[in-house]
Scaffold this motif. Structure first.
Motif, PDB file in Angstrom:
ATOM      1  N   ALA A  85       0.816  -1.204   0.000  1.00  0.00           N
ATOM      2  CA  ALA A  85       0.000   0.000   0.000  1.00  0.00           C
ATOM      3  C   ALA A  85       0.857   1.264   0.000  1.00  0.00           C
ATOM      4  O   ALA A  85       0.361   2.348  -0.285  1.00  0.00           O
ATOM      5  CB  ALA A  85      -0.923   0.000   1.227  1.00  0.00           C
ATOM      6  N   GLN A  92      14.118  -4.388   2.494  1.00  0.00           N
ATOM      7  CA  GLN A  92      13.489  -4.579   3.807  1.00  0.00           C
ATOM      8  C   GLN A  92      12.546  -5.777   3.788  1.00  0.00           C
ATOM      9  O   GLN A  92      12.498  -6.563   4.732  1.00  0.00           O
ATOM     10  CB  GLN A  92      12.700  -3.327   4.194  1.00  0.00           C
ATOM     11  CG  GLN A  92      13.584  -2.253   4.809  1.00  0.00           C
ATOM     12  CD  GLN A  92      12.756  -1.138   5.413  1.00  0.00           C
ATOM     13  OE1 GLN A  92      11.660  -0.848   4.941  1.00  0.00           O
ATOM     14  NE2 GLN A  92      13.285  -0.498   6.418  1.00  0.00           N
TER      15      GLN A  92
ATOM     16  N   ARG B   2       4.493 -12.792  14.807  1.00  0.00           N
ATOM     17  CA  ARG B   2       3.997 -12.030  15.961  1.00  0.00           C
ATOM     18  C   ARG B   2       2.460 -12.019  15.943  1.00  0.00           C
ATOM     19  O   ARG B   2       1.853 -12.071  14.874  1.00  0.00           O
ATOM     20  CB  ARG B   2       4.496 -10.590  15.900  1.00  0.00           C
ATOM     21  CG  ARG B   2       6.015 -10.483  15.858  1.00  0.00           C
ATOM     22  CD  ARG B   2       6.445  -9.032  15.923  1.00  0.00           C
ATOM     23  NE  ARG B   2       7.851  -8.905  15.514  1.00  0.00           N
ATOM     24  CZ  ARG B   2       8.526  -7.756  15.562  1.00  0.00           C
ATOM     25  NH1 ARG B   2       7.929  -6.638  15.966  1.00  0.00           N
ATOM     26  NH2 ARG B   2       9.794  -7.714  15.189  1.00  0.00           N
ATOM     27  N   GLU B  34       2.740   5.210  10.562  1.00  0.00           N
ATOM     28  CA  GLU B  34       3.929   5.418   9.725  1.00  0.00           C
ATOM     29  C   GLU B  34       4.665   6.717  10.062  1.00  0.00           C
ATOM     30  O   GLU B  34       5.797   6.904   9.640  1.00  0.00           O
ATOM     31  CB  GLU B  34       3.558   5.375   8.235  1.00  0.00           C
ATOM     32  CG  GLU B  34       2.537   6.383   7.807  1.00  0.00           C
ATOM     33  CD  GLU B  34       2.015   6.123   6.384  1.00  0.00           C
ATOM     34  OE1 GLU B  34       2.651   5.385   5.632  1.00  0.00           O
ATOM     35  OE2 GLU B  34       0.965   6.672   6.056  1.00  0.00           O
ATOM     36  N   ALA B  85       2.111  -0.330   7.760  1.00  0.00           N
ATOM     37  CA  ALA B  85       1.357  -1.556   7.474  1.00  0.00           C
ATOM     38  C   ALA B  85       1.073  -1.524   5.978  1.00  0.00           C
ATOM     39  O   ALA B  85       0.231  -0.773   5.520  1.00  0.00           O
ATOM     40  CB  ALA B  85       0.074  -1.591   8.282  1.00  0.00           C
ATOM     41  N   TRP B  86       1.796  -2.361   5.225  1.00  0.00           N
ATOM     42  CA  TRP B  86       1.745  -2.249   3.759  1.00  0.00           C
ATOM     43  C   TRP B  86       0.837  -3.279   3.116  1.00  0.00           C
ATOM     44  O   TRP B  86       0.522  -3.183   1.930  1.00  0.00           O
ATOM     45  CB  TRP B  86       3.148  -2.344   3.170  1.00  0.00           C
ATOM     46  CG  TRP B  86       3.906  -3.582   3.568  1.00  0.00           C
ATOM     47  CD1 TRP B  86       4.732  -3.728   4.648  1.00  0.00           C
ATOM     48  CD2 TRP B  86       3.864  -4.860   2.930  1.00  0.00           C
ATOM     49  NE1 TRP B  86       5.215  -5.007   4.718  1.00  0.00           N
ATOM     50  CE2 TRP B  86       4.710  -5.727   3.671  1.00  0.00           C
ATOM     51  CE3 TRP B  86       3.219  -5.362   1.794  1.00  0.00           C
ATOM     52  CZ2 TRP B  86       4.909  -7.062   3.323  1.00  0.00           C
ATOM     53  CZ3 TRP B  86       3.415  -6.701   1.442  1.00  0.00           C
ATOM     54  CH2 TRP B  86       4.250  -7.532   2.201  1.00  0.00           C
ATOM     55  N   VAL B  97       6.574  -2.896   7.983  1.00  0.00           N
ATOM     56  CA  VAL B  97       8.010  -2.578   7.937  1.00  0.00           C
ATOM     57  C   VAL B  97       8.275  -1.323   8.760  1.00  0.00           C
ATOM     58  O   VAL B  97       7.433  -0.437   8.847  1.00  0.00           O
ATOM     59  CB  VAL B  97       8.558  -2.334   6.504  1.00  0.00           C
ATOM     60  CG1 VAL B  97       8.516  -3.580   5.654  1.00  0.00           C
ATOM     61  CG2 VAL B  97       7.851  -1.185   5.828  1.00  0.00           C
ATOM     62  N   ASN B  98       9.458  -1.307   9.386  1.00  0.00           N
ATOM     63  CA  ASN B  98       9.972  -0.075   9.999  1.00  0.00           C
ATOM     64  C   ASN B  98      11.439  -0.002   9.632  1.00  0.00           C
ATOM     65  O   ASN B  98      11.961  -0.922   8.989  1.00  0.00           O
ATOM     66  CB  ASN B  98       9.719  -0.074  11.518  1.00  0.00           C
ATOM     67  CG  ASN B  98      10.439  -1.199  12.227  1.00  0.00           C
ATOM     68  OD1 ASN B  98      11.554  -1.557  11.874  1.00  0.00           O
ATOM     69  ND2 ASN B  98       9.798  -1.780  13.236  1.00  0.00           N
ATOM     70  N   PRO B  99      12.143   1.076   9.978  1.00  0.00           N
ATOM     71  CA  PRO B  99      13.528   1.209   9.495  1.00  0.00           C
ATOM     72  C   PRO B  99      14.449   0.074   9.960  1.00  0.00           C
ATOM     73  O   PRO B  99      15.468  -0.176   9.334  1.00  0.00           O
ATOM     74  CB  PRO B  99      13.973   2.552  10.096  1.00  0.00           C
ATOM     75  CG  PRO B  99      12.710   3.325  10.240  1.00  0.00           C
ATOM     76  CD  PRO B  99      11.653   2.314  10.613  1.00  0.00           C
ATOM     77  N   GLU B 100      14.097  -0.637  11.032  1.00  0.00           N
ATOM     78  CA  GLU B 100      14.974  -1.692  11.536  1.00  0.00           C
ATOM     79  C   GLU B 100      14.547  -3.092  11.108  1.00  0.00           C
ATOM     80  O   GLU B 100      15.360  -4.008  11.093  1.00  0.00           O
ATOM     81  CB  GLU B 100      15.046  -1.666  13.077  1.00  0.00           C
ATOM     82  CG  GLU B 100      15.909  -0.552  13.637  1.00  0.00           C
ATOM     83  CD  GLU B 100      15.165   0.760  13.686  1.00  0.00           C
ATOM     84  OE1 GLU B 100      13.975   0.752  14.068  1.00  0.00           O
ATOM     85  OE2 GLU B 100      15.743   1.791  13.310  1.00  0.00           O
ATOM     86  N   SER B 101      13.272  -3.296  10.847  1.00  0.00           N
ATOM     87  CA  SER B 101      12.827  -4.677  10.639  1.00  0.00           C
ATOM     88  C   SER B 101      11.601  -4.763   9.757  1.00  0.00           C
ATOM     89  O   SER B 101      10.971  -3.754   9.424  1.00  0.00           O
ATOM     90  CB  SER B 101      12.531  -5.341  11.995  1.00  0.00           C
ATOM     91  OG  SER B 101      11.481  -4.655  12.642  1.00  0.00           O
ATOM     92  N   SER B 102      11.306  -5.977   9.366  1.00  0.00           N
ATOM     93  CA  SER B 102      10.145  -6.273   8.540  1.00  0.00           C
ATOM     94  C   SER B 102       9.518  -7.524   9.116  1.00  0.00           C
ATOM     95  O   SER B 102      10.211  -8.509   9.354  1.00  0.00           O
ATOM     96  CB  SER B 102      10.604  -6.494   7.096  1.00  0.00           C
ATOM     97  OG  SER B 102       9.545  -6.980   6.308  1.00  0.00           O
ATOM     98  N   TYR B 103       8.221  -7.491   9.387  1.00  0.00           N
ATOM     99  CA  TYR B 103       7.619  -8.650  10.046  1.00  0.00           C
ATOM    100  C   TYR B 103       6.145  -8.774   9.696  1.00  0.00           C
ATOM    101  O   TYR B 103       5.537  -7.847   9.170  1.00  0.00           O
ATOM    102  CB  TYR B 103       7.792  -8.561  11.573  1.00  0.00           C
ATOM    103  CG  TYR B 103       7.198  -7.324  12.215  1.00  0.00           C
ATOM    104  CD1 TYR B 103       5.915  -7.352  12.754  1.00  0.00           C
ATOM    105  CD2 TYR B 103       7.916  -6.134  12.298  1.00  0.00           C
ATOM    106  CE1 TYR B 103       5.370  -6.233  13.354  1.00  0.00           C
ATOM    107  CE2 TYR B 103       7.383  -5.012  12.899  1.00  0.00           C
ATOM    108  CZ  TYR B 103       6.106  -5.062  13.438  1.00  0.00           C
ATOM    109  OH  TYR B 103       5.575  -3.959  14.025  1.00  0.00           O
TER     110      TYR B 103
END
Lengths: 98, 313
Positions: A85, A92, B2, B34, B85-86, B97-103
Motif C-alpha cells: 500500500a 526490507q 507475531r 507510519e 502496514a503495507w 516494515v519499519n527502518p529496523e525490521s520487517s515482520y
C-alpha cells in the motif's frame, strides 16, 4: 469545483496519472476502445500502477468514464488494491522475519 | 509470527480512540503508525477542534495530538511509530516494515484508521516540482518549519484554503495569487513551477498549493477484498460497514476518514464503537448512542445505505 466539468475540458496532453505519465488523451482513447471500468483503463494504459497505486488518479479516471459513457459512479468500483500500500524498499521485505 | 488481540492501523483521532478503548477493556493492543508521532492530521493543523471530551475540546489540533499521545502511552498500548502496514492478507495477517525490521503481525481483530489523503485534480502543469497539496504545505510549515516557497499561489476554496493562506503568511511568505476554480487555469515552468495563469497574464511564483479537499484512504481493507459502495459525500467508493463498523472481511473494522470523510469528533466516536464491538465490551450501546450524536442527518442516511447486504435491514 465540479470534477466532472473539470475533467471534461481537461486538455488531451495533460497528465492524469503522474506516476506512470499517462495523459488524458491516453485514457480517452482507452475509453473509446471499450475500457469502461477503472480496472479496464488501468490494464490498458498503466494508469494507477505506479508509486501512489491510484490515489491521485482514480477519481479522475472515474469522472472521465462517467462523463463519456454515462456509467454511474456506483458501478465504477476502485481498481484492484494490491500490496504494498506504500512505497517500501525491497531489501526490507527480503529481510523479513518468519 | 507475531500476534496480538487488537491491531489498530493509524494513530489519528479514530485510531487513538479505538486503541485506548480496547486497551481499557483489558485487550492487548498494538497501534501502528507510519509517522514519527501519533495524532494523524491533528499534528499539522492549528484549527480549533470541537465536539471532543471536555479536557480536549476547543483546543488546537496539534495540542489535541500531544495530549492524545500522553494518554495513549500511559494506557499500555504497544505503540509502533515509523511503521508502515503495507499489506492486509488472509486471516488478518498484516505486513509491517519499519527502518529496523520487517515482520508479519496476526491479529484477532484489525481496526483500520488509515485516514485520508488529499484529493488531486489534474490541470496543465500539476506534475511540476513545487506544486503541492494543502496538507503537504501545512506539514512543511507547521511540522518541519520549512517554507514551501516565497511567492506562493493557491487554487481552491473553503476553510482549508484560509488555513493554508494564514500558515504561509504567518511564516513570512507571500500569497501572490488565489484562484477559486480550475476554469482556464494552468501552471508552467522548466521542471519546477514558475508561473500560473487563468487565461490572462502569467503570474510569477515559486510554489503552488492545491486545496481540493480530502479523500478516504481505505487501501488495506480493499486489499482484504472488503466490498465497497459509492459515497457521494466522500466522492469515491468506501468499504461497506455494519452498524458497528465491521467490513465484509470478518474481523476487519474501518473507522474515521478511511471509511468516509468525517469530523474529529465523529472519527473518535467511531473508534470507540469499533473497539467496543471488537472486544465485545459492555459499553457498545452507549458508544453507538454517542456516535449517532456526532453524525449529521445526511451522513447517517448515506451510511445506512452503505451497509453490507446481510445487515442492510
Amino acid at each position: 469545483m465540479n470534477l466532472n466539468e473539470t475533467v471534461s475540458r481537461l486538455p488531451d496532453e495533460t497528465q492524469v496519472c503522474r506516476c506512470e505519465e499517462i495523459r488524458a488523451a491516453d485514457v480517452r482513447q482507452a475509453i473509446a476502445e471499450g475500457a469502461h471500468t477503472i480496472n479496464d483503463v488501468k490494464r490498458r494504459t498503466r494508469a494507477g500502477m505506479g508509486v501512489c497505486q491510484g490515489i491521485f488518479c482514480t477519481r479522475t479516471i472515474a469522472a472521465l468514464i462517467h462523463t463519456t459513457t454515462g456509467e454511474p459512479f456506483e458501478n465504477l468500483a476502485p481498481m484492484t488494491a494490491r500490496p504494498p500500500a506504500r512505497l517500501i524498499p525491497l531489501a526490507q521485505l527480503a529481510a523479513a522475519e518468519e | 509470527m507475531r500476534t496480538d488481540e487488537i491491531v489498530v492501523i493509524g494513530g489519528g483521532p479514530a485510531g487513538v480512540s479505538a486503541a485506548f478503548t480496547a486497551r481499557n477493556r483489558g485487550a492487548s493492543v498494538t497501534l501502528i503508525d507510519e509517522q514519527s508521532a501519533i495524532g494523524g492530521y491533528l499534528r499539522w493543523t492549528l484549527s480549533v477542534q470541537r465536539g471532543l471530551p471536555p479536557q480536549l475540546d476547543g483546543r488546537r489540533g496539534f495540542e489535541v495530538a500531544e495530549m492524545g499521545w500522553n494518554v495513549l502511552y500511559d494506557s499500555g498500548v504497544n505503540v509502533q511509530l515509523h511503521s508502515t502496514a503495507w499489506g492486509l492478507f488472509e486471516d488478518n495477517v498484516l505486513g509491517v516494515v519499519n527502518p529496523e525490521s520487517s515482520y508479519q503481525l496476526k491479529a484477532d481483530k484489525v481496526i483500520v484508521a488509515s485516514g485520508s489523503t488529499d484529493a488531486c485534480v489534474p490541470f496543465p502543469g500539476w506534475e511540476l516540482a513545487g506544486v503541492m497539496t494543502a496538507r503537504a504545505a501545512l506539514i512543511a510549515i507547521n511540522v518541519h518549519r520549512v517554507l514551501p516557497g516565497r511567492r506562493v499561489a493557491l487554487v481552491g476554496n473553503g476553510p482549508e484554503a484560509a488555513e493554508v493562506r494564514e500558515a504561509i503568511e504567518t511564516a513570512g511568505a507571500e500569497v501572490v495569487a488565489h484562484f477559486s476554480d480550475l476554469a482556464r487555469f494552468g501552471a508552467g515552468g522548466e521542471g519546477v513551477v514558475e508561473w500560473v495563469t487563468q487565461g490572462g497574464e502569467r503570474i510569477n511564483i515559486d510554489a503552488l498549493v492545491t486545496v481540493f479537499g480530502s479523500q478516504p484512504d481505505p487501501a488495506l481493507p480493499l486489499q482484504a477484498l472488503a466490498q465497497t459502495g459509492y459515497s457521494e459525500l466522500s466522492g469515491m467508493h468506501v468499504p461497506l460497514r455494519s452498524a458497528t463498523l465491521e467490513t465484509t472481511s470478518p474481523g476487519v473494522y474501518v473507522v474515521g476518514d478511511a471509511g468516509g470523510l468525517c469530523s474529529t469528533a465523529e472519527a473518535s466516536a467511531e473508534g470507540r464503537v469499533a473497539a467496543e464491538a471488537a472486544v465485545e465490551g459492555d459499553d457498545l450501546e452507549q458508544a453507538l448512542e454517542q456516535l449517532s450524536e456526532t453524525r449529521s442527518v445526511e451522513r447517517a442516511a448515506e451510511l445506512s445505505r452503505l451497509r453490507p447486504a446481510a445487515a442492510a435491514s
